[in-house]
Design an enzyme around this catalytic site. Structure first.
Site, PDB file in Angstrom:
ATOM      1  N   ASN A  98      46.298  44.708  42.878  1.00 41.05           N
ATOM      2  CA  ASN A  98      45.263  45.240  43.297  1.00 41.05           C
ATOM      3  C   ASN A  98      45.077  46.498  44.089  1.00 41.05           C
ATOM      4  OD1 ASN A  98      42.738  44.836  45.963  1.00 41.05           O
ATOM      5  ND2 ASN A  98      42.393  43.279  44.231  1.00 41.05           N
ATOM      6  N   ARG A  99      44.707  46.725  44.860  1.00 41.38           N
ATOM      7  CA  ARG A  99      43.923  48.311  45.219  1.00 41.38           C
ATOM      8  C   ARG A  99      45.193  49.603  46.723  1.00 41.38           C
ATOM      9  NH1 ARG A  99      39.616  45.828  43.841  1.00 41.38           N
ATOM     10  NH2 ARG A  99      38.784  47.316  41.452  1.00 41.38           N
ATOM     11  N   HIS A 203      47.511  37.097  36.841  1.00 39.59           N
ATOM     12  CA  HIS A 203      46.081  37.396  36.422  1.00 39.59           C
ATOM     13  C   HIS A 203      45.499  37.151  35.155  1.00 39.59           C
ATOM     14  CE1 HIS A 203      42.374  40.571  36.450  1.00 39.59           C
ATOM     15  NE2 HIS A 203      43.140  40.987  37.523  1.00 39.59           N
ATOM     16  N   ASP A 284      34.616  39.639  43.323  1.00 39.77           N
ATOM     17  CA  ASP A 284      35.640  40.433  43.337  1.00 39.77           C
ATOM     18  C   ASP A 284      36.422  40.251  44.479  1.00 39.77           C
ATOM     19  OD1 ASP A 284      37.561  41.464  42.194  1.00 39.77           O
ATOM     20  OD2 ASP A 284      37.458  43.747  41.380  1.00 39.77           O
ATOM     21  N   GLU A 365      43.357  34.095  41.073  1.00 43.90           N
ATOM     22  CA  GLU A 365      44.884  35.185  41.475  1.00 43.90           C
ATOM     23  C   GLU A 365      44.957  35.016  43.110  1.00 43.90           C
ATOM     24  OE1 GLU A 365      44.268  39.705  40.936  1.00 43.90           O
ATOM     25  OE2 GLU A 365      41.633  38.706  40.619  1.00 43.90           O
TER      26      GLU A 365
END
Ligand SMILES: *[C@@H]1O[C@H](CO)[C@@H](O)[C@H](O)[C@H]1NC(C)=O
Ligand SMILES: *[C@@H]1O[C@H](CO)[C@@H](O)[C@H](O)[C@H]1NC(C)=O
Ligand SMILES: *[C@@H]1O[C@H](CO)[C@@H](O)[C@H](O)[C@H]1NC(C)=O
Ligand SMILES: *[C@@H]1O[C@H](CO)[C@@H](O)[C@H](O)[C@H]1NC(C)=O
Ligand SMILES: *[C@@H]1O[C@H](CO)[C@@H](O)[C@H](O)[C@H]1NC(C)=O
Ligand SMILES: *[C@@H]1O[C@H](CO)[C@@H](O)[C@H](O)[C@H]1NC(C)=O
Ligand SMILES: *[C@@H]1O[C@H](CO)[C@@H](O)[C@H](O)[C@H]1NC(C)=O
Ligand SMILES: *[C@@H]1O[C@H](CO)[C@@H](O)[C@H](O)[C@H]1NC(C)=O
Ligand SMILES: *[C@@H]1O[C@H](CO)[C@@H](O)[C@H](O)[C@H]1NC(C)=O
Ligand SMILES: *[C@@H]1O[C@H](CO)[C@@H](O)[C@H](O)[C@H]1NC(C)=O
Length: 410
Positions: A98-99, A203, A284, A365
């Site tokens: 992820n981010r 993922h 998301d 996920e």
């Protein structure tokens, strides 16, 4: 708990040692002509490739006994490294999934900068943040096959010190095993030289109709259920956590906990707009998995954390996991530019092109709380930061398939 972790790691290490000592006697079998390593269980088969330790195919029968390949991917292993869109099909994002806000984080007073690869602007041409471990994250790299049997495969990767900007070397083992209509995985990662963040996931893009539904191409009629997820991580318009944990009120767009509902159910609610970032309608999002009130629980037995089901094929997927968050992405970014595999879709219907449309799939996920390395107030460093001599990173999940053709009314 600690014993469990140690036995997992020694198991992974023993697997490698075994693989090495047997290397001369019994070489690991070759993949098929498409570069895929097939494994088999009862009522299920699946293929994996070294690129990203990705799952490329997963086949189970639908309610009529017709085999359906229900994960997105490519026809051959070679193409994964060639395709420029790189949607992270079926891989293991790492070393930090992820981010990462502003492509930086702080450990023991030192600020680390990792390579940016998302949301480019004039001032930041590479991007404002890091997604899935950077431009050459784990799911862009070929893992090594260290063990391969009829029902299981283990991959390993050694991620060098400094790669993508992360501190220290990390060694990881990813084991996938098929059983009786089950796909289990274990991911173990060890920080060998320095303290570093680690967060992995799988993922995988699902369409439980094998993209062969002859009534709709979309997956918005799939039913989704997150029984433990009354809360989610609040994000800004580029999906970076703000630090706020939000309540999913009953009946609101992000409520999948009070009852199962179709993924498209809330698409007429104005709140769906921007729910997945700027100008994005859909999902998301990272939901929390709140199981503390159960007391001691056994993640293998005490209830699935997520269920995805399609009444059309009748295929139902129950996700069991030891992880405390869950991301679902409704394929908002797909636009028909990805071809289906030859094993999927309809062959004779011009109304249903052999590509993945917007909302044509669902990514699931299992993971920890996203960007928690930049959220010290969440107090999750034990689940996010690893160091030599400490506990290893461990993620476990069991994906269990069955037939359930009960429709959830729209
Ligand atoms: C592999 O496993 C499948 C499913 O359990 C079984 O049908 C098959 O005979 C096995 N093949 C070998 C070579 O053991
Ligand atoms: C490999 O797969 C890709 C995408 O699925 C396809 O376009 C390509 O033709 C395949 N190549 C070979 C040699 O089969
Ligand atoms: C990764 O594996 C694929 C096929 O399995 C191969 O085509 C490619 O060259 C490999 N890439 C590297 C960098 O080794
Ligand atoms: C973002 O990172 C840059 C360096 O890459 C740094 O100069 C800046 O202060 C950071 N911004 C924030 C808000 O942390
Ligand atoms: C698989 O599980 C089903 C239901 O749980 C059971 O009826 C069946 O006997 C099992 N198959 C095998 C080969 O163990
Ligand atoms: C649509 O698919 C279902 C399930 O496989 C099948 O029973 C039905 O005949 C199909 N309808 C058409 C029009 O092809
Ligand atoms: C918003 O999204 C729509 C459809 O996805 C697109 O047509 C439009 O150009 C976008 N607007 C902006 C300002 O990006
Ligand atoms: C579809 O999405 C891909 C990947 O994001 C992008 O490269 C391509 O330009 C898009 N095509 C259209 C027609 O929007
Ligand atoms: C089948 O799906 C329905 C609707 O989601 C659900 O209520 C029911 O519990 C499921 N049955 C089984 C056996 O999983
Ligand atoms: C499928 O979803 C659409 C909206 O996306 C809805 O109009 C329709 O009623 C749903 N179909 C079923 C069978 O639930």
């Amino acid at each position: 708990m600690r014993l469990d972790l140690l036995s997992l790691v020694s198991c992974a290490l023993a697997t490698t040692a075994l693989a090495k000592s047997n290397a001369a006697a019994a070489a690991i079998a070759d993949p098929d002509v498409n570069g895929k390593y097939w494994i088999y269980g009862d009522g299920i088969s699946a293929a994996f490739i070294p690129y990203g330790a990705s799952i490329s195919d997963l086949v189970v029968n639908d309610q009529y006994g017709i085999p359906r390949d229900i994960v997105a991917g490519f026809d051959n292993a070679t193409y994964y490294g060639i395709d420029r869109q790189h949607p992270h099909f079926g891989g293991v994002p790492g070393r930090y999934a992820n981010r990462i806000k502003n492509s930086s984080f702080e450990l023991d007073g030192v600020t680390y900068h990792v390579l940016a690869n998302e949301n480019p602007t004039a001032a930041h041409p590479d991007g404002l943040d890091t997604l899935h471990g950077g431009p050459d994250g784990w799911d862009f790299r070929n893992f090594t096959v260290v063990s391969y049997t009829n029902n299981s495969i283990t991959f390993s990767i050694t991620d060098p010190d400094g790669k993508e900007g992360f501190p220290g070397e990390v060694i990881s083992y990813i084991t996938y095993t098929l059983g009786n209509m089950t796909w289990d995985f274990k991911m173990v990662a060890i920080a060998t030289t320095k303290k570093t963040p680690i967060m992995l996931s799988s993922h995988t893009y699902w369409n439980l109709d094998g993209f062969a539904n002859n009534e709709t191409q979309s997956a918005l009629n799939h039913t989704f259920y997150l029984p433990y997820s009354g809360q989610r991580v609040g994000v800004d318009n580029i999906l970076i956590p703000t630090g706020d944990i939000l309540a999913n009120q009953r009946g609101s767009v992000n409520d999948f906990w009070s009852a199962p509902k179709q993924i498209g159910h809330s698409f007429s609610d104005p709140e769906i707009e921007g729910n997945c970032g700027f100008n994005c309608s859909g999902y998301d999002n990272c939901w929390l998995v709140n199981r503390e009130q159960e007391g001691a629980y056994d993640w293998r037995k005490d209830g699935f954390v997520a269920r995805l089901q399609s009444a059309w094929s009748g295929i139902q997927l129950d996700v069991y996991s030891d992880q405390e968050a869950f991301q679902m992405y409704s394929c908002n970014g797909q636009n028909g530019s990805m071809a289906l595999k030859t094993t999927q879709g309809l062959t004779d219907n011009p109304d249903f092109p052999r590509t993945i449309p917007k909302y044509g799939c669902v990514v699931l996920e299992v993971e920890d709380w996203i960007d928690a390395i930049n959220r010290p107030e969440w107090q999750r460093s034990k689940k996010q930061v690893y160091e030599p001599g400490g506990d290893p990173y461990v993620l476990q999940a069991s994906y269990r398939f069955g037939i359930n053709s009960t429709a959830t009314p729209f």
